[in-house]
Scaffold this active site. Structure first.
Site, short mmCIF file in Angstrom:
data_model
loop_
_atom_site.label_atom_id
_atom_site.label_comp_id
_atom_site.label_asym_id
_atom_site.label_seq_id
_atom_site.Cartn_x
_atom_site.Cartn_y
_atom_site.Cartn_z
N HIS A 84 -0.68 12.83 -9.21
CA HIS A 84 -0.36 11.58 -9.90
C HIS A 84 1.09 11.58 -10.35
CE1 HIS A 84 -1.12 7.93 -12.23
NE2 HIS A 84 -0.30 8.46 -13.14
N ASN A 95 8.07 0.33 -4.20
CA ASN A 95 8.48 -0.51 -5.33
C ASN A 95 8.47 0.29 -6.62
OD1 ASN A 95 8.64 -2.90 -3.74
ND2 ASN A 95 6.42 -3.08 -3.80
N GLY A 98 8.32 -5.37 -8.44
CA GLY A 98 6.93 -5.81 -8.28
C GLY A 98 5.91 -4.70 -8.20
N HIS A 145 3.47 5.09 -4.34
CA HIS A 145 2.92 4.86 -3.00
C HIS A 145 3.98 4.29 -2.08
CE1 HIS A 145 2.22 1.43 -5.68
NE2 HIS A 145 2.45 0.67 -4.63
N CYS A 205 -5.59 7.56 -7.91
CA CYS A 205 -6.20 8.88 -8.12
C CYS A 205 -7.67 8.83 -7.71
CB CYS A 205 -6.07 9.33 -9.57
SG CYS A 205 -4.47 10.04 -9.99
N ASP A 210 -4.09 -1.13 2.88
CA ASP A 210 -3.94 -1.97 1.68
C ASP A 210 -5.04 -3.04 1.66
OD1 ASP A 210 -1.20 -2.63 -0.27
OD2 ASP A 210 -2.81 -4.12 -0.13
P1 AMP Z 1 2.85 -2.32 -5.47
O1 AMP Z 1 2.90 -3.78 -5.79
O2 AMP Z 1 4.04 -1.81 -4.72
O3 AMP Z 1 2.53 -1.48 -6.69
O4 AMP Z 1 1.66 -2.15 -4.44
C1 AMP Z 1 0.34 -1.96 -4.83
C2 AMP Z 1 -0.49 -2.25 -3.60
O5 AMP Z 1 -1.75 -1.64 -3.76
C3 AMP Z 1 -0.74 -3.74 -3.35
O6 AMP Z 1 -0.27 -4.07 -2.05
C4 AMP Z 1 -2.26 -3.86 -3.46
O7 AMP Z 1 -2.80 -4.79 -2.56
C5 AMP Z 1 -2.72 -2.46 -3.17
N1 AMP Z 1 -3.99 -2.05 -3.75
C6 AMP Z 1 -4.38 -2.16 -5.04
N2 AMP Z 1 -5.61 -1.63 -5.22
C7 AMP Z 1 -5.99 -1.16 -4.00
C8 AMP Z 1 -7.15 -0.47 -3.53
N3 AMP Z 1 -8.18 -0.18 -4.33
N4 AMP Z 1 -7.20 -0.13 -2.21
C9 AMP Z 1 -6.17 -0.42 -1.39
N5 AMP Z 1 -5.05 -1.04 -1.79
C10 AMP Z 1 -4.96 -1.42 -3.07
ZN ZN Z 2 -2.90 8.35 -10.07
#
Ligand code: AMP
Ligand code: ZN
Length: 113
Positions: free
Chosen positions: A45, A86, A92, A99, A6, A29
């Site tokens: 959200h 995911n 995970g 996303h 958010c 990412d």
């Molecule tokens: P998931 O494990 O499917 O929930 O993916 C979350 C993803 O968000 C991971 O690949 C993280 O590296 C990425 N992530 C977390 N915080 C940030 C951020 N501030 N900016 C960009 N990517 C992020």
């Molecule tokens: Zn959010």
């Protein structure tokens, strides 16, 4: 706002944004697992797929169409790419704002680990 994504959508947390409009935001990412690793999120959200409502159908469609366009613009339409969403612990999920991962630029093994 406690939610990381958010904050990215609101512009209060810096991110490498590659596309945004009134409904969705796409950004790189921070811990890429492929040469190209984008995340496409709804501005709204939504915690995960489990929380999707019937009224979110168009928004979910837009996430996929945005991912499709970004993959094509990045040159991966033909060589291939993977879209991943995911949900919860066994998959995970670590960020609880839905996303869509766009992974491309290398061979991606199947099945995933
Ligand atoms: P998931 O494990 O499917 O929930 O993916 C979350 C993803 O968000 C991971 O690949 C993280 O590296 C990425 N992530 C977390 N915080 C940030 C951020 N501030 N900016 C960009 N990517 C992020
Ligand atoms: Zn959010």
């Amino acid at each position: 706002m406690a939610c990381v994504f958010c904050n990215v959508a609101a512009g209060t947390l810096p991110a490498n944004i590659v596309y945004q409009d009134e409904d969705v935001v796409a950004f790189r990412d921070i811990q890429p697992v492929a040469p190209t690793h984008l995340l496409v999120i709804p501005r709204k959200h939504i915690v995960s797929v489990n929380e999707l409502a019937d009224s979110d159908a168009a928004l979910v469609g837009k996430l996929f169409l945005t991912a499709k366009r970004l993959a094509a613009e990045s040159g991966f339409a033909e060589s291939g790419f993977r879209l991943v969403m995911n949900t919860n612990e066994d998959a995970g999920q670590t960020v609880f704002h839905m996303h869509l991962h766009v992974l491309a630029g290398r061979y991606l093994a199947w099945p995933p680990g």
